[in-house]
Write an enzyme that holds these catalytic residues in place. Structure first.
Site: not given
Lengths: 778, 295, 153
Positions: A733, A735, A737-738
């Site tokens: 994985a 990131g 989210g943003e």
């Protein structure tokens, strides 16, 4: 690789029942009993002024007023990356709304009344509300002591100016490249400030008990970092980290607003002045707009040189940031962009000037995207413009220049594995399958395409850690200090532990942290906790698993290598009949025939710190460092219908593909894609921050700062998950989210150009702006 | 949020009791009906009444009736109640559509039509409907009961001709006798809840008769008499509509504020007026029309 | 100061209030009903929504004293014998919410809708929750769950 049972599944959120039933406790829900005091801020009415005197006598006389505190009580600086802020304004104020004093009272109504009785005498100074004015030779200096400010070693302030930091990234030779280019396009873009608008405003309660222990309850993205900042800033009052505890309940939205430290330190400081009593500081929605971080504004100059086949050979990107009155966090946004403002492209000749400029407006800080939305608006508009000029398909031009694994980033490091080309292809396929027709004769349709990328902007030692413990029923508790700000972090951590330990997610408790009990997490920002904290949880789970196998091996004489965990039992590959339930021994130990017990409570711990990250680089060119752990990339397109008579726009469809390495929970990834797209659309189409020329925010409420309702969402959103594994990520994985809001603004700009032939280079792009631009063109 | 300002709360059960209180306290008192406007003004310190008179226990003010082509909207009637009323939907469509665009359901369940006109903000959505239907406001004080015509109600932004000792009993709207259709068009910044940056209500009657009214484009809402004078008796062909739109410039005086510029408001009023007229005409002629009041 | 009687989630509660006490604050601070939230204090965001005699209202714009003798419902009252309502269960199943702060208000708005309409269409669902601002989700997952519940009604 064995089939995954919990990872990659749309597991139900571990905090879902709590939140839907009304059981979830947010910071303002906590009862502190009849001794609770209430604080109200006296705030500055001037954007820039000297404080001559503060007369608190009238306020202090009011019955039920306990104390009135001013800056004199706290001449201590604080700041995340640069210490340029005081807890209360000292000799001068630098933005409208800045806290000058605070009234503490037994009752909130009294506190409000008393605030009106505090008399502050100011001498107004000329205020700088425009970053370009702040750069001029004769501009007033907003921080005269700049050269003495403590800051992280990778910041470069310019003393005797309003430039708090200047990040320069230089690679290759742009002058020659521009001279040799077949086509050069130069233009300016402008992106204003934005507000995060979490539905829960900031709130912090402080209590400095009579034993000298300071506890802060706060709606927070960063309990450990906040504890650190409180301990450092309040050290002159005799406090150290051991005495400071931050408890962070559920957060009603963060988006970066609740990262770092803003009003929380005020609550901590006030608490120390009223020992023995808890004191609450609660922000109104108005204050949430003008006295928390805002997204920095930026004016950019972008020059790109290309060959006639579309190959980008040179980029010069100058970004002048309106960073506000204090830049202790915002300067890192400027820094992050200074390293990455080339976008996800392989460009040999690079020049980036990212300049952090003080102004007399609210402090800029972390906001979802950390500067990337701001520069991508110009960059992705620019690339489409160049493509159209050359007669090349804008998507083909992206493919040709897309950064591949191993290519050099702007600062000379190697680009990580990524699925950018796959994302482009998938979006293109979805795009070409649509054939929208305008719904009436006065409407036209345009489509826009954009790439995006972002890396976490973190110090090189941003660490995560996890403790894991079991319970008698075989369930477990994960103790972590990341925050679930809505993204589903707690659930994903449970899924990781579930996969390793063979215990279903529903039997794993992951809850909000208490810095006394939960081990360190740097902050929940940068879209990094799935990766960083996920790695720590993974290690803790593996550690616990090791201990389980070790005790089974030494007591039951089965080789560790033959053991595995499934369905809450220890099982053996060599003996299908063996299934030892975890609950039998994870607390009690394994009972032996001779009546003794072996083992005991099973615990796990894990720590993750990216040991390869470094900010050491050439200060003049940024070459040589490895400041960013990895980039997440993606591609998107949207279809926009525009009413030519009114400028009104309707988003018919948005397709967004993002390479998150491995979607640990597809529901949660889709939630970020949809939520981010809508937030992105809000910034380009609706949110419109208006300041008076004196620096006062005129629309500090939802009546006039519009965030989307259920009636304002696109007709159709197609999320596409690309999975090119991140080698050092938990189950691959990375990131995301943003990132999901990053491509939206340039796509709108590009779609409008396609539909109306009008190029708009400033945000927001409201219906009125489109109408006026189109009318002018006609 | 705690409110610093203190006041007394009074709850009369009859109109006479309410009037007695108003007579006694005059401008020191405010009527509290839905409160969706009033509470915000008190919270933000714009209003500091010493007495709040809750009107919700006065049954006569709850009446919502339609007979003899007259709609009576009692002072306590909420926007939700207007929307749920089939007579309002059928006969006073411009009012019904305007009501639907006010804020959100949770606000409409409390906010009253009377409260809306008492706030007298220049952008109020209900005004065009009231002007188009020649509304009259019934008010009463200790001395007399009188009727204020809608054109005399608004005296300036947030100001009305209601005296401080007068209680509004309700609002009467008059339906034209001839066949008619009406519609409301509103300029907002998006599809979700918003104050009007420009609003127009039209009633199109048989024999090419028109009533037109604007809100949010002047200090007070107005009836567009000049346009009506030009358009009455004429068809809605493109020449007439073109001239109509030119005349708009003489009828409105919008400002530029943080919500919209006066240029944009002016242009959009023209677009909305044209669309409203054509839609209502089509409906009158029995044609199906699909559109939303929000531009 | 006045002692008033408010029926909250089926229970008669007595509480002493001043005229300027706002219903939202009294529910949360004096009566321990924490689900309605303060988001904007002006009626713009819907986080404070409660059912007042069955109709959703902005409790931040109602004085507590106006609720004397009236009935208030909040999401705490939607549980029956410890079982959540179908709507709440569907929201959990769909992973509809993220930070959850807007959820109590949205549940109230959606409950009002589903009580008055068996099978609302998409536009009616959107209108019902249009007064509840959500910054996290983009509303799609919330709308999908309400559609799902309404199919089973």
């Amino acid at each position: 690789m064995d089939k995954l049972r919990y990872i990659g599944k749309p597991e139900i959120r571990v905090d879902g029942r709590e939140k839907m039933s009304g059981a979830a406790i947010y910071a303002d829900d906590i009862d502190f009993g009849p001794d609770l005091l209430f604080a109200e801020i006296v705030e500055s009415e001037y954007a820039h002024a000297i404080i001559n005197s503060i007369d608190t006598s009238e306020a202090e006389k009011l019955p039920e007023v306990v104390k009135v505190i001013t800056g004199k009580d706290f001449p201590f600086k604080f700041g995340l990356y640069m210490k340029d802020r005081f807890i209360f304004a000292q000799d001068r104020v630098r933005f409208i709304g800045e806290q000058v004093a605070v009234v503490v009272a037994r009752c909130p109504k009294v506190a409000k009344r008393a605030v009106k009785l505090v008399k502050v005498n100011y001498t107004p100074l000329p205020a700088l509300t425009n970053q370009m004015d702040a750069l001029k030779e004769d501009a007033p200096l907003l921080h005269e002591g700049l050269e003495n400010y403590n800051h992280v070693p990778w910041f470069f302030p310019k003393p005797k100016t309003n430039v708090a930091h200047w990040r320069k990234t230089i690679k290759g030779d742009i002058e020659t490249a521009f001279a040799d280019a077949d086509y050069v396009l130069e233009d300016s873009y402008e992106v204003p400030r934005y507000s995060h608008c979490p539905i829960e405003p900031h709130v912090a309660i402080g209590k400095y008990d009579l034993s000298g222990r300071l506890t802060i309850w706060a709606s927070s993205q960063s309990p450990h970092t906040q504890r650190h900042v409180f301990a450092e800033a309040l050290a002159p009052l005799g406090i150290t980290h051991k005495d400071v505890r931050v408890i962070a309940p559920h957060v009603g939205g963060g988006f970066g607003a609740k990262a770092g430290v803003t009003m929380e330190i005020v609550a901590a400081a006030i608490a120390m002045k009223v020992p023995g009593h808890p004191v609450k500081l609660l922000w109104s929605r108005e204050k949430e707009f003008y006295n928390t971080y805002q997204r920095l504004g930026v004016k950019t100059k972008l020059k790109m040189g290309v060959k006639k086949d579309g190959k980008i050979t040179a980029i010069k990107h100058e970004l002048y940031w309106d960073a506000g009155a204090y830049v202790e966090y915002g300067a890192n946004v400027v820094n992050a962009v200074g390293l990455s403002a080339i976008g996800p492209y392989n460009i040999p000749n690079v020049w980036i000037d990212s300049v952090c400029i003080y102004t007399n407006l609210p402090p800029g800080g972390a906001y979802r995207g950390f500067g990337y939305s701001e520069f991508l608006f110009g960059l992705e508009s620019h690339i489409t413009r160049i493509a159209l000029h050359l007669g090349i398909d804008p998507i083909e031009m992206r493919k040709m220049n897309a950064i591949r694994e191993g290519d050099l980033t702007a600062y000379g490091a190697h680009m990580n594995r990524n699925g950018l080309l796959e994302a482009i292809e998938k979006v293109e396929k979805e795009m070409k399958s649509e054939d929208f027709k305008p719904s009436s004769p006065n409407k036209v349709i345009g489509k826009g395409f954009s790439l995006f990328w972002k890396a976490p902007a973190m110090p090189p030692n941003a660490a995560s850690s996890c403790f894991l413990k079991f319970n008698e029923d075989g369930s477990m508790n994960l103790l972590v200090s990341g925050m679930d700000i809505g993204q589903g972090y707690l659930t994903v951590m449970a899924q990781i532990a579930a996969e390793i330990l063979g215990v279903p997610t529903s039997k794993i408790r992951v809850e909000n942290p208490d810095t006394d009990r939960n081990p360190y997490e740097w902050q929940t920002v940068a879209s990094h906790v799935t990766w960083g904290s996920g790695n720590a949880v993974l290690k803790a789970a593996i550690d616990a698993r090791e201990k389980i196998f070790a005790v089974v091996e030494r007591t039951l004489f089965m080789s560790k290598e033959s053991l595995y965990l499934e369905d809450e039992c220890v099982k053996c590959k060599n003996d299908p009949s063996f299934a030892l339930p975890l609950k039998n021994f994870v607390i009690n130990g394994i009972m032996m025939e001779d009546g003794t017990f072996k083992g005991g409570p099973i615990l796990g711990s894990g720590v993750f710190l990216p040991e390869f990250s470094s900010t050491k680089a050439d200060p003049d060119t940024s070459q040589g460092g490895h400041p960013n752990v990895h980039y997440t990339v993606g591609a998107a397109c949207l279809f926009l219908e525009i009413d030519k008579e009114t400028g009104k726009m309707k988003v018919l469809k948005v397709v967004e593909a993002i390479d998150c390495g491995k979607a640990l929970n597809p529901d949660l990834v889709n939630g970020q894609i949809i939520g981010g797209i809508v937030q992105g659309l809000a910034t380009v189409l609706y949110e419109d921050m208006r300041y008076s020329d004196k620096g006062k925010l005129l629309n500090a409420n939802f009546t006039d700062y519009k965030i989307p309702t259920s009636k304002d969402i696109p007709d159709n959103i197609v999320p596409i998950i690309v999975e090119v594994a991140q080698p050092d990520g938990p189950f691959g994985a990375r990131g995301m989210g943003e990132h999901t809001m990053l491509p939206i603004a340039p796509m709108i700009g590009n779609a409008i150009y396609e539909a109306l032939g009008v190029r708009i280079t400033s945000m927001p792009i409201t219906a009125e702006k489109v109408f006026m631009a189109y009318s002018e063109k006609k | 949020m705690a409110i610093a300002h203190e006041f007394e709360y009074l709850k009369p059960n009859t109109i006479d009791q309410a009037i007695d209180l108003l007579d006694k306290h005059k401008e020191k008192a405010k009527i509290l009906a839905g409160g969706t406007d009033l509470v915000v003004l008190i919270k933000e310190g714009y209003l500091t009444p010493d007495f709040l008179i809750d009107s919700k226990s006065i049954p006569e003010l709850n009446k919502l009736t339609f007979s003899n082509n007259e709609l009576f909207v009692g002072a306590n009637v909420t926007f939700s109640q207007l929307i749920e009323n089939s007579d309002v939907k059928k006969h006073f469509k411009v009012l019904w559509e305007a009501a639907e665009t006010v804020a959100s359901i949770g606000v409409r369940n409390r906010a009253t039509l009377t409260g809306n006109i008492c706030s007298a903000v220049p952008s109020l959505d209900s005004a065009p409907a009231l002007f188009c239907f020649d509304a009259e406001i019934l008010v009463k004080n200790k001395q007399q009961e009188r009727t204020i015509k809608i054109k005399d109600w608004f005296t300036g932004p947030k100001r009305t001709s209601l005296k401080s000792d007068e209680l509004v009993l309700g609002i009467k709207l008059y339906l034209p006798k001839s066949n008619n259709q009406s519609t409301y068009k509103k300029l907002g910044r998006y599809s979700g809840e918003d104050l009007a940056q420009a609003g127009v209500g039209v009633v199109v009657m048989e024999n090419n008769q028109y009533k037109i009214s604007f809100c949010a484009v002047g200090p007070v809402p107005t009836r567009a008499y000049k346009i009506e004078q030009f358009l009455n008796g004429k068809e809605l062909n493109s020449d007439n509509l073109k001239q109509t739109k030119e005349l708009v410039n003489d009828e409105i005086s919008p400002i530029t504020d943080i919500r919209a510029s006066k240029e944009y408001r002016t242009q959009m009023i023209k677009v909305m007026l044209e669309r409203a007229l054509l839609e209502s005409k089509n409906l009158l002629d029995g044609k199906a029309v699909h559109s939303s009041p929000i531009l | 100061m006045k002692k008033i009687n408010i029926k909250i989630n089926g229970e008669n509660r007595l509480v002493v209030v001043e005229p300027n006490d706002v219903l939202l604050d009294v529910l949360r601070d004096k009566l321990g009903v924490k689900s309605p939230k303060a988001g904007c204090e002006r009626g713009d965001c819907g986080a404070c929504a409660v059912l007042f005699n069955g109709k959703s209202v902005r409790s931040c714009l109602v004085f507590a004293i106006e609720a004397d003798g009236q009935e208030i419902e909040t999401i705490e009252g939607l549980s029956v014998n410890g079982k959540l309502s179908d709507l709440q269960e569907k929201f959990i199943e769909h992973n509809s919410f993220q930070c959850g702060y807007c959820a109590p208000g949205i549940i109230i708005s959606a409950t009002e809708l589903l009580r008055s309409k068996q099978h609302p269409n998409i536009d009616e669902i959107k209108e019902a929750i249009a007064g509840n601002l959500c910054r996290c989700t983009g509303y799609t997952s919330i709308i999908n769950a309400i559609v799902d519940v309404s199919k089973k009604q």
